[in-house]
Design a protein around this motif. Structure first.
Motif, short mmCIF file in Angstrom:
data_model
loop_
_atom_site.label_atom_id
_atom_site.label_comp_id
_atom_site.label_asym_id
_atom_site.label_seq_id
_atom_site.Cartn_x
_atom_site.Cartn_y
_atom_site.Cartn_z
N ALA A 73 0.83 -1.21 0.00
CA ALA A 73 0.00 0.00 0.00
C ALA A 73 0.87 1.26 0.00
CB ALA A 73 -0.93 0.00 1.21
N VAL A 92 -2.80 1.66 -5.68
CA VAL A 92 -3.99 2.20 -5.01
C VAL A 92 -4.84 1.08 -4.43
CG1 VAL A 92 -6.15 3.45 -5.36
CG2 VAL A 92 -4.03 4.29 -6.42
N ASP A 93 -4.99 -0.01 -5.17
CA ASP A 93 -5.82 -1.15 -4.71
C ASP A 93 -4.94 -2.35 -4.37
OD1 ASP A 93 -8.28 0.19 -5.06
OD2 ASP A 93 -8.19 -0.20 -7.21
N THR A 95 -3.17 -5.46 -2.66
CA THR A 95 -3.61 -6.56 -1.81
C THR A 95 -2.66 -6.68 -0.62
OG1 THR A 95 -4.47 -7.76 -3.73
CG2 THR A 95 -4.02 -9.05 -1.74
#
Length: 216
Positions: A73, A92-93, A95
């Protein structure tokens, strides 16, 4: 004493189960071709930024079980925008690393880990798994780079600088070019190279996994 004996017996059973598995034909096993993108070369200080893998059940690459994750992140990108093409918006997304590792641990259990320079990837994976208190338990490993180096030496080829990169190895087997330095495409490319190497060496024979892995 009973606890010690139980542990010793369990270890012995695992050893013999693994030994028997390694004697089976290489075509009877499941393989996981994997690639990592990292922020650097040192597993002690650099991050795993992305990981991708495909599952192989010879002669098939099962793309339905393929996965790709970005895993930071707050990535420390360093030279990654240049080397891997990864930039901040790609994360941004992201895991969570533990979630990605849990999926990898599940698919890797009892399978053969295939990488192009497996020692590099395995050092990063082991350290990351230890940080998240997870165990990765492949049955064995197969290094497409080492296999190719061994093959060239046996044929008395000069191993020039750059001749053992993944694209260079693929080219010698007539495999098509691809977009390098992306964990998923590199995993696919590694998996295709593995199948080419294995079938050239063993064909449809009953060569054991131990024999095949011993060449890598």
């Amino acid at each position: 004493m009973s606890t010690f004996m139980d542990s010793w017996i369990a270890s012995l059973q695992r050893y013999w189960q693994r030994h028997r598995s390694l004697q089976r034909s290489w075509r009877q096993h499941r393989y996981v071709a994997l690639d990592l993108e990292t922020s650097g070369l040192d597993p002690k200080s650099d991050q795993v930024l992305a990981m991708g893998w495909v599952v192989i059940e010879p002669p098939i690459i099962d793309y339905q079980q393929a996965q790709y994750f970005v895993t930071q992140a707050q990535p420390d990108l360093k030279q990654s925008p240049v080397v891997h093409g990864l930039v901040s918006r790609d994360f941004v997304d992201a895991t969570p690393p533990r979630q990605a590792l849990e999926q990898l641990a599940s698919v890797l259990n009892g399978a053969v880990l295939v990488c192009h320079h497996v020692q590099f990837d395995w050092q990063f994976l082991e350290r990351l798994a230890k940080q998240h208190q997870l165990k990765l338990q492949p049955l064995a490993t197969f290094d497409t780079l080492t296999f190719e180096a061994s093959r060239l030496r046996q044929q008395q080829h000069h191993i020039a600088r750059g001749s053992l990169t993944l694209p260079a190895c693929r080219k010698r087997f007539g495999l098509p070019g691809y977009d390098a330095h992306h964990a998923y495409s590199d995993a696919v490319a590694c998996g295709e190279l593995f199948l080419a190497q294995a079938y050239q060496y063993a064909g449809s024979s009953e060569a054991s996994l131990q024999e095949l892995s011993g060449k890598a």
